[in-house]
Scaffold this active site. Sequence first.
Site, PDB file in Angstrom:
ATOM      1  CB  THR A 263      -0.931  -0.001   1.225  1.00  0.00           C
ATOM      2  OG1 THR A 263      -1.698  -1.199   1.231  1.00  0.00           O
ATOM      3  CG2 THR A 263      -1.869   1.194   1.187  1.00  0.00           C
TER       4      THR A 263
ATOM      5  CE  LYS B  81      -0.223  -1.426  14.681  1.00  0.00           C
ATOM      6  NZ  LYS B  81      -0.550  -0.175  13.982  1.00  0.00           N
TER       7      LYS B  81
END
Length: 659
Positions: free
Chosen positions: A301, A418
């Site tokens: 993506t 993250k």
Amino acid sequence: MAIRSSLPRIALNVALDGALAALAVPAARWLAAPWSDWLHPLWTLPAGAACLLLAGMPFRLSLQYWRFADLGDLLVVAASSLLAAGLFGVALHIGGQHLPTLTFPAVHALTLFALLGASRVGYRFGQGHSQGARGEEGENLPGALLVGGATEADLFIRALGQDPRPVVRLQGLISLSARQTGRRIQNQPILGSLDELPDILERLGAEGRLPRLLVVTGSELAGPSMARLLDDAERHGMQVRRAPRPTALHPARRGAEQPPIELKPVAIEDLLNRPQVQLDREGMARLIQGRRVLVTGAGGTIGSELARQVAALGPAELALLDSGEFALWQIDIELAESHPGVPRRVMLADVRDEGRVRAVFQAVRPELVFHAAALKHVPMVEANALEGLLTNAEGTRLVADAARASGVQAMVLISTDKAVNPTSVMGASKRLAEMYCQALDIAARAAGVGMRCVTVRFGNVLGSTGSVVPLFQHQLERGGPLTVTHPDMRRYFMTVREAVGLVLEASVVGMGDAALAAARDGGIFVLDMGKPVKIADLARQMIRLAGLRPDEDVEIRFTGLRPGEKLFEELFHGKEPPVPTGHPGLLMAAPRTADPAIVGRAIEEIASACRGGQLRLALATLARMVPEFEQNTKSSDDTASKEGITRAPQRKESRAIYE
């Protein structure tokens, strides 16, 4: 072929214009001298028609579409009428006829204009009425209110009037400004402003005239305004749809049949309400133009969007690297169509294969590298921790080392939120990758030579592979339920196009001559993600966008946290406060740094343990390098193929390796 198919329509135009021009001769004679007994001979009737057709040829009068007649067409009719009246006066003189009055040519021109113009306007008006009011067929169409600005509403109504198969029956307009209430656009009343929408819907409901649809016609509505609109619609059992973009409805499409209007559901991006950030496009062009650029993970993506935006900036060559054949083929085909002039190379390679990576860099010899290749799905990496460590940590080291050895000027690492206080293998492996690139950049800046490393950290992008939005869409198609891990789960979101634009902006800032002091000390760029979004609220909004009711038509089911997941993602560690950059949309973190040799050896140890199937050893080394990483392992055989991972209290390892 196109001209041949239009010949019957052109012939009909010629016949109608000729007949009207012939009629204009006696009409103009009577208007110029109503009580005179002067008569034109019969030959003047076809002569008047011939003069008009001849006069209209330079203006292409016979090619006009009466159905799309507008001011420009009327100006053509006026010019043709003037010229035709002049030619007819000459024809009378040649035929030995005198003018009934000196004003006859002017009256003749006005008569021609009136007959030709009125016929066109009347035809268009009649078509508009027949399209807008189709009797029983029109009554069966769903009623709709348009919501948006006046210009967009005007374009939509015009296009709807030309649509051979209209999709809605308009009942009025909702303006963005209260000052327009009571006025009309294309004979459609403006019922009120957006703030008055709840009262308007209540009134229409009481009168039994509540429409089925609200059609948004502009891009001004987004974020909280769009959310309120959806709430108002839901309370009254209405659906919300978006009209096509104004450019798709522009009258410039005249001369061909108007394609049917398609109303689309409101996109989830419309609810983010993220302001447009002014990007330094010139700086990006200077960075990319004329340089050889390599994008790893080009089929993903982020990688594919990087490839699109880089290709648009005119690189000397664009190399696309990915381990997935189909994904790589897709982006290559797309760029071949959208940017055929950009030289491309397609490189099938795994970033964990040191020999292949070095061979790619020797063949391509890129000047800029965007490293987007990674395993990013938290539960998947938790279930396959060794693969995640090899790709995210070892793969980044191999790409960075090969880039530095081949003389790359700069490498940009795509990281994740993250990596902040990681509780998952994915996050901790990306933090380790950050540390290695930080260390390389500090060393290059200190020496004044060598490859610069820019690290960019951001959260989730809407619609990315494996993200929650495509999952919800798939679950909606199946009728639900929509699964959410926890009622309080929150995440940051931005669109992939915006994220990649800011990545390029960060690359320009981080590699500029006046780089920030924090960047020189290993600073990491962090994209301003706005406010976190509650996943349960996102699920409810997606159900509403589908025209359904949450918890009634579609269930939302809470399934519990998965291994490695956190309720709240963070963009900054508690000990790395954000540093302003002076560039909208960009912040900078100043995380701890380490010596590149120490980080490199640790990554080698982890890679060796991974290749030997030694999960415990790999995780222990990872926890030593990233002390905040909370991870424990179930007992497992070092050679077993199945890896099980659960959470555990935070490890309290030594932090002595940090400077």
